[in-house]
Design a protein around this motif. Structure first.
Motif, PDB file in Angstrom:
ATOM      1  N   GLY A  11       0.831  -1.217   0.000  1.00  0.00           N
ATOM      2  CA  GLY A  11       0.000   0.000   0.000  1.00  0.00           C
ATOM      3  C   GLY A  11       0.854   1.250   0.000  1.00  0.00           C
ATOM      4  O   GLY A  11       1.865   1.316  -0.696  1.00  0.00           O
ATOM      5  N   GLY A  12       0.408   2.249   0.751  1.00  0.00           N
ATOM      6  CA  GLY A  12       1.165   3.491   0.859  1.00  0.00           C
ATOM      7  C   GLY A  12       0.866   4.474  -0.259  1.00  0.00           C
ATOM      8  O   GLY A  12       0.043   4.226  -1.144  1.00  0.00           O
ATOM      9  N   THR A  13       1.593   5.576  -0.230  1.00  0.00           N
ATOM     10  CA  THR A  13       1.401   6.642  -1.218  1.00  0.00           C
ATOM     11  C   THR A  13       1.894   6.229  -2.585  1.00  0.00           C
ATOM     12  O   THR A  13       1.374   6.682  -3.608  1.00  0.00           O
ATOM     13  N   ILE A  14       2.860   5.310  -2.613  1.00  0.00           N
ATOM     14  CA  ILE A  14       3.352   4.841  -3.921  1.00  0.00           C
ATOM     15  C   ILE A  14       2.231   4.159  -4.693  1.00  0.00           C
ATOM     16  O   ILE A  14       2.265   4.071  -5.922  1.00  0.00           O
ATOM     17  N   THR A  26      -2.475  16.211  -1.462  1.00  0.00           N
ATOM     18  CA  THR A  26      -3.842  15.814  -1.112  1.00  0.00           C
ATOM     19  C   THR A  26      -4.225  14.607  -1.958  1.00  0.00           C
ATOM     20  O   THR A  26      -4.383  14.728  -3.176  1.00  0.00           O
ATOM     21  N   TYR A  27      -4.314  13.446  -1.329  1.00  0.00           N
ATOM     22  CA  TYR A  27      -4.566  12.202  -2.089  1.00  0.00           C
ATOM     23  C   TYR A  27      -4.975  11.129  -1.101  1.00  0.00           C
ATOM     24  O   TYR A  27      -4.881  11.303   0.114  1.00  0.00           O
ATOM     25  N   ALA A  28      -5.380   9.982  -1.655  1.00  0.00           N
ATOM     26  CA  ALA A  28      -5.650   8.818  -0.796  1.00  0.00           C
ATOM     27  C   ALA A  28      -4.554   7.786  -1.063  1.00  0.00           C
ATOM     28  O   ALA A  28      -4.257   7.471  -2.228  1.00  0.00           O
ATOM     29  N   ALA A  29      -3.958   7.274   0.022  1.00  0.00           N
ATOM     30  CA  ALA A  29      -2.916   6.246  -0.138  1.00  0.00           C
ATOM     31  C   ALA A  29      -3.569   4.886  -0.362  1.00  0.00           C
ATOM     32  O   ALA A  29      -4.766   4.709  -0.151  1.00  0.00           O
ATOM     33  N   ALA A  30      -2.789   3.924  -0.822  1.00  0.00           N
ATOM     34  CA  ALA A  30      -3.226   2.520  -0.909  1.00  0.00           C
ATOM     35  C   ALA A  30      -4.463   2.306  -1.771  1.00  0.00           C
ATOM     36  O   ALA A  30      -5.479   1.768  -1.322  1.00  0.00           O
ATOM     37  N   ILE A  58      -2.669  -0.984   2.486  1.00  0.00           N
ATOM     38  CA  ILE A  58      -2.970  -0.058   3.595  1.00  0.00           C
ATOM     39  C   ILE A  58      -1.971   1.085   3.602  1.00  0.00           C
ATOM     40  O   ILE A  58      -0.841   0.956   3.102  1.00  0.00           O
ATOM     41  N   ALA A  59      -2.390   2.201   4.199  1.00  0.00           N
ATOM     42  CA  ALA A  59      -1.456   3.287   4.486  1.00  0.00           C
ATOM     43  C   ALA A  59      -0.616   2.818   5.678  1.00  0.00           C
ATOM     44  O   ALA A  59      -1.148   2.214   6.613  1.00  0.00           O
ATOM     45  N   SER A  60       0.683   3.094   5.644  1.00  0.00           N
ATOM     46  CA  SER A  60       1.556   2.413   6.621  1.00  0.00           C
ATOM     47  C   SER A  60       1.431   2.929   8.048  1.00  0.00           C
ATOM     48  O   SER A  60       1.897   2.270   8.980  1.00  0.00           O
ATOM     49  N   GLU A  61       0.753   4.088   8.252  1.00  0.00           N
ATOM     50  CA  GLU A  61       0.504   4.524   9.650  1.00  0.00           C
ATOM     51  C   GLU A  61      -0.372   3.495  10.367  1.00  0.00           C
ATOM     52  O   GLU A  61      -0.433   3.477  11.601  1.00  0.00           O
ATOM     53  N   SER A  62      -1.021   2.626   9.558  1.00  0.00           N
ATOM     54  CA  SER A  62      -1.935   1.637  10.144  1.00  0.00           C
ATOM     55  C   SER A  62      -1.309   0.252  10.263  1.00  0.00           C
ATOM     56  O   SER A  62      -1.999  -0.733  10.519  1.00  0.00           O
ATOM     57  N   HIS A  91       5.783   0.153   0.094  1.00  0.00           N
ATOM     58  CA  HIS A  91       5.335   0.373   1.485  1.00  0.00           C
ATOM     59  C   HIS A  91       5.091   1.861   1.692  1.00  0.00           C
ATOM     60  O   HIS A  91       5.743   2.703   1.079  1.00  0.00           O
ATOM     61  N   GLY A  92       4.147   2.186   2.567  1.00  0.00           N
ATOM     62  CA  GLY A  92       3.983   3.591   2.926  1.00  0.00           C
ATOM     63  C   GLY A  92       5.247   4.086   3.609  1.00  0.00           C
ATOM     64  O   GLY A  92       5.964   3.317   4.262  1.00  0.00           O
ATOM     65  N   THR A  93       5.487   5.399   3.507  1.00  0.00           N
ATOM     66  CA  THR A  93       6.742   5.918   4.060  1.00  0.00           C
ATOM     67  C   THR A  93       6.643   6.179   5.564  1.00  0.00           C
ATOM     68  O   THR A  93       7.655   6.254   6.239  1.00  0.00           O
ATOM     69  N   ASP A  94       5.431   6.286   6.108  1.00  0.00           N
ATOM     70  CA  ASP A  94       5.309   6.657   7.523  1.00  0.00           C
ATOM     71  C   ASP A  94       6.013   5.671   8.455  1.00  0.00           C
ATOM     72  O   ASP A  94       6.700   6.095   9.382  1.00  0.00           O
ATOM     73  N   THR A  95       5.831   4.402   8.251  1.00  0.00           N
ATOM     74  CA  THR A  95       6.437   3.411   9.165  1.00  0.00           C
ATOM     75  C   THR A  95       7.399   2.482   8.440  1.00  0.00           C
ATOM     76  O   THR A  95       7.817   1.459   8.973  1.00  0.00           O
ATOM     77  N   GLY A 117       9.068   3.523  -1.324  1.00  0.00           N
ATOM     78  CA  GLY A 117       7.771   4.209  -1.259  1.00  0.00           C
ATOM     79  C   GLY A 117       7.853   5.467  -2.089  1.00  0.00           C
ATOM     80  O   GLY A 117       8.752   5.617  -2.926  1.00  0.00           O
ATOM     81  N   SER A 118       6.936   6.354  -1.849  1.00  0.00           N
ATOM     82  CA  SER A 118       6.983   7.639  -2.545  1.00  0.00           C
ATOM     83  C   SER A 118       6.320   8.691  -1.678  1.00  0.00           C
ATOM     84  O   SER A 118       5.554   8.370  -0.762  1.00  0.00           O
ATOM     85  N   MET A 119       6.655   9.946  -1.969  1.00  0.00           N
ATOM     86  CA  MET A 119       6.085  11.053  -1.194  1.00  0.00           C
ATOM     87  C   MET A 119       4.903  11.669  -1.913  1.00  0.00           C
ATOM     88  O   MET A 119       4.096  12.360  -1.321  1.00  0.00           O
ATOM     89  N   ARG A 120       4.835  11.434  -3.241  1.00  0.00           N
ATOM     90  CA  ARG A 120       3.708  11.958  -4.031  1.00  0.00           C
ATOM     91  C   ARG A 120       2.992  10.776  -4.682  1.00  0.00           C
ATOM     92  O   ARG A 120       3.630   9.785  -5.046  1.00  0.00           O
ATOM     93  N   HIS A 165      15.491   6.932   8.742  1.00  0.00           N
ATOM     94  CA  HIS A 165      14.184   7.333   9.281  1.00  0.00           C
ATOM     95  C   HIS A 165      13.579   8.385   8.374  1.00  0.00           C
ATOM     96  O   HIS A 165      14.271   9.052   7.597  1.00  0.00           O
ATOM     97  N   LYS A 166      12.255   8.547   8.488  1.00  0.00           N
ATOM     98  CA  LYS A 166      11.562   9.581   7.723  1.00  0.00           C
ATOM     99  C   LYS A 166      11.777  10.905   8.453  1.00  0.00           C
ATOM    100  O   LYS A 166      11.337  11.114   9.566  1.00  0.00           O
ATOM    101  N   HIS A 167      12.489  11.799   7.790  1.00  0.00           N
ATOM    102  CA  HIS A 167      13.001  13.025   8.415  1.00  0.00           C
ATOM    103  C   HIS A 167      12.103  14.214   8.098  1.00  0.00           C
ATOM    104  O   HIS A 167      11.977  15.146   8.887  1.00  0.00           O
TER     105      HIS A 167
HETATM  106  N1  LIG Z   1       4.185   8.834   1.647  1.00  0.00           N
HETATM  107  C1  LIG Z   1       3.465   7.883   2.245  1.00  0.00           C
HETATM  108  O1  LIG Z   1       3.538   6.737   1.904  1.00  0.00           O
HETATM  109  C2  LIG Z   1       2.604   8.353   3.411  1.00  0.00           C
HETATM  110  C3  LIG Z   1       1.460   7.442   3.793  1.00  0.00           C
HETATM  111  N2  LIG Z   1       0.741   8.023   4.932  1.00  0.00           N
HETATM  112  C4  LIG Z   1       1.895   6.048   4.202  1.00  0.00           C
HETATM  113  O2  LIG Z   1       2.745   5.903   5.031  1.00  0.00           O
HETATM  114  O3  LIG Z   1       1.327   5.083   3.740  1.00  0.00           O
END
Ligand SMILES: NC(=O)C[C@H](N)C(=O)O
Length: 329
Positions: A11-14, A26-30, A58-62, A91-95, A117-120, A165-167
């Motif tokens: 999942g994630g933003t990628i 402004t977007y929806a991840a995963a 999933i978005a990786s914060e979850s 993978h999402g970048t958050d975790t 992952g990706s930021m956009r 780490h995500k800085h």
């Molecule tokens: N850039 C990202 O991937 C952020 C996103 N909230 C995630 O961790 O899934």
């Protein structure tokens, strides 16, 4: 024949999507499935034979410990297959930094394992996911990326899964390692400058194949006017270790010491990390760790210290052993 790289998508933003090309934040991840991600990158065929699996979306914060265990088991099984030369995890970048460190500690293989992952989102102008994924697959397909522990490729850099780490949360140059990247990847070619010295993968005493569950380890944050509400609540909840993200040297507010000592007396491990961005916590530096039988996390950030504490506690609850582990991994 081209190396075979398996892309495990979580999942994630990628895999994200925004309403318009101007929506870089402004977007929806995963949202985008792995086969669509791969179909969008025909250039991958130049570097590897790629197959994709959608492990989660999933978005990786979850992410939860269950996700970590399931992903680790799948990576371990694939790494054992003779027809798999490398593994990429989108993978999402958050975790991502936590998943990368967990795999670095527990997957016994010398094959490249690369998280990306990706930021956009891919729908945005100057999206970063496509080149990040291309770079991740080319690193995972390259022999010289083996034996360096789990890696993260973002923004042309090859980072150690332990150190990174995500800085920054809003720029494509989001990931940093306190000790610098291991190398760069440009147009599918790796340029190495360093290799990890801490134990990882095949040199680890921990193995995902033997880990069926992870113990409860949580984090409390230090700050001016710190109180003990969180510490006591985690104690009541039955944590096996508590990571304290202290101010400065990982210091503990005087008003919090007694509650930490009480938890220690109940068998909870107390691990001092620091809230400062590039912490470097030493034993007995401003805090009497020997006297209180506390452990120090050294250069590991709180969220990384939590991962190592969980893995270490699957093997030992001896504070001296834990401290050895924190020096070695
Ligand atoms: N850039 C990202 O991937 C952020 C996103 N909230 C995630 O961790 O899934």
């Amino acid at each position: 024949a081209k190396p075979h790289v398996v892309v495990l998508a979580t999942g994630g933003t990628i895999a994200g999507a925004g309403a318009s090309a101007a929506n870089s934040a402004t977007y929806a991840a995963a949202k985008v499935p792995v086969d669509k991600l791969l179909a969008g990158l025909p250039e991958l065929a130049n570097v590897a034979k790629v197959s994709g699996e959608q492990v989660f979306q999933i978005a990786s914060e979850s992410f939860t410990n269950d996700h970590l265990l399931k992903l680790g088991q799948r990576v371990s099984a694939l790494a054992k297959q003779a027809d798999v030369d490398g593994i990429v995890i989108t993978h999402g970048t958050d975790t991502m930094e936590e998943t990368a460190y967990f795999l670095n500690l527990t997957v016994h293989t010398n094959k490249p394992i690369v998280l990306v992952g990706s930021m956009r989102p891919g729908t945005a102008l100057s999206a970063d996911g496509a080149l990040n994924l291309y770079s991740a697959v080319s690193v995972a397909a390259s022999k010289d990326a083996g034996g360096k522990g789990v890696l993260i490729t973002m923004n042309d850099e090859i980072q150690s899964g332990r150190d990174v780490h995500k800085h920054i949360n809003i720029k494509t140059e989001a990931f940093k390692s306190q000790w610098g990247p291991l190398g760069m990847v440009v147009e599918g070619k790796n340029y190495w400058f360093r290799a990890p010295v801490k134990r990882h993968t095949t040199q680890s005493e921990f193995n995902i194949d033997d880990i069926k569950a992870l113990p409860a380890v949580d984090i409390v944050y230090g700050y001016s006017n710190m109180n003990t509400t969180g510490i006591e609540a985690y104690g009541k909840a039955g944590v096996k270790a508590l990571i304290h993200a202290g101010t400065g040297n990982g210091s503990v507010a005087a008003q919090a010491v007694e509650s930490l000592k009480t938890l220690r007396g109940q068998g909870v491990q107390i691990i001092r990390s620091a809230r400062v961005p590039d912490g470097f916590v030493l034993r007995n530096a401003e805090q009497p760790d020997d006297k209180y039988d506390w452990v120090v996390a050294h250069d590991l950030r709180p969220q990384k210290a939590r991962i190592l504490a969980m893995v270490a506690l699957t093997k030992t609850n001896d504070s001296k052993e834990l401290q050895r582990i924190f020096w070695e991994y």
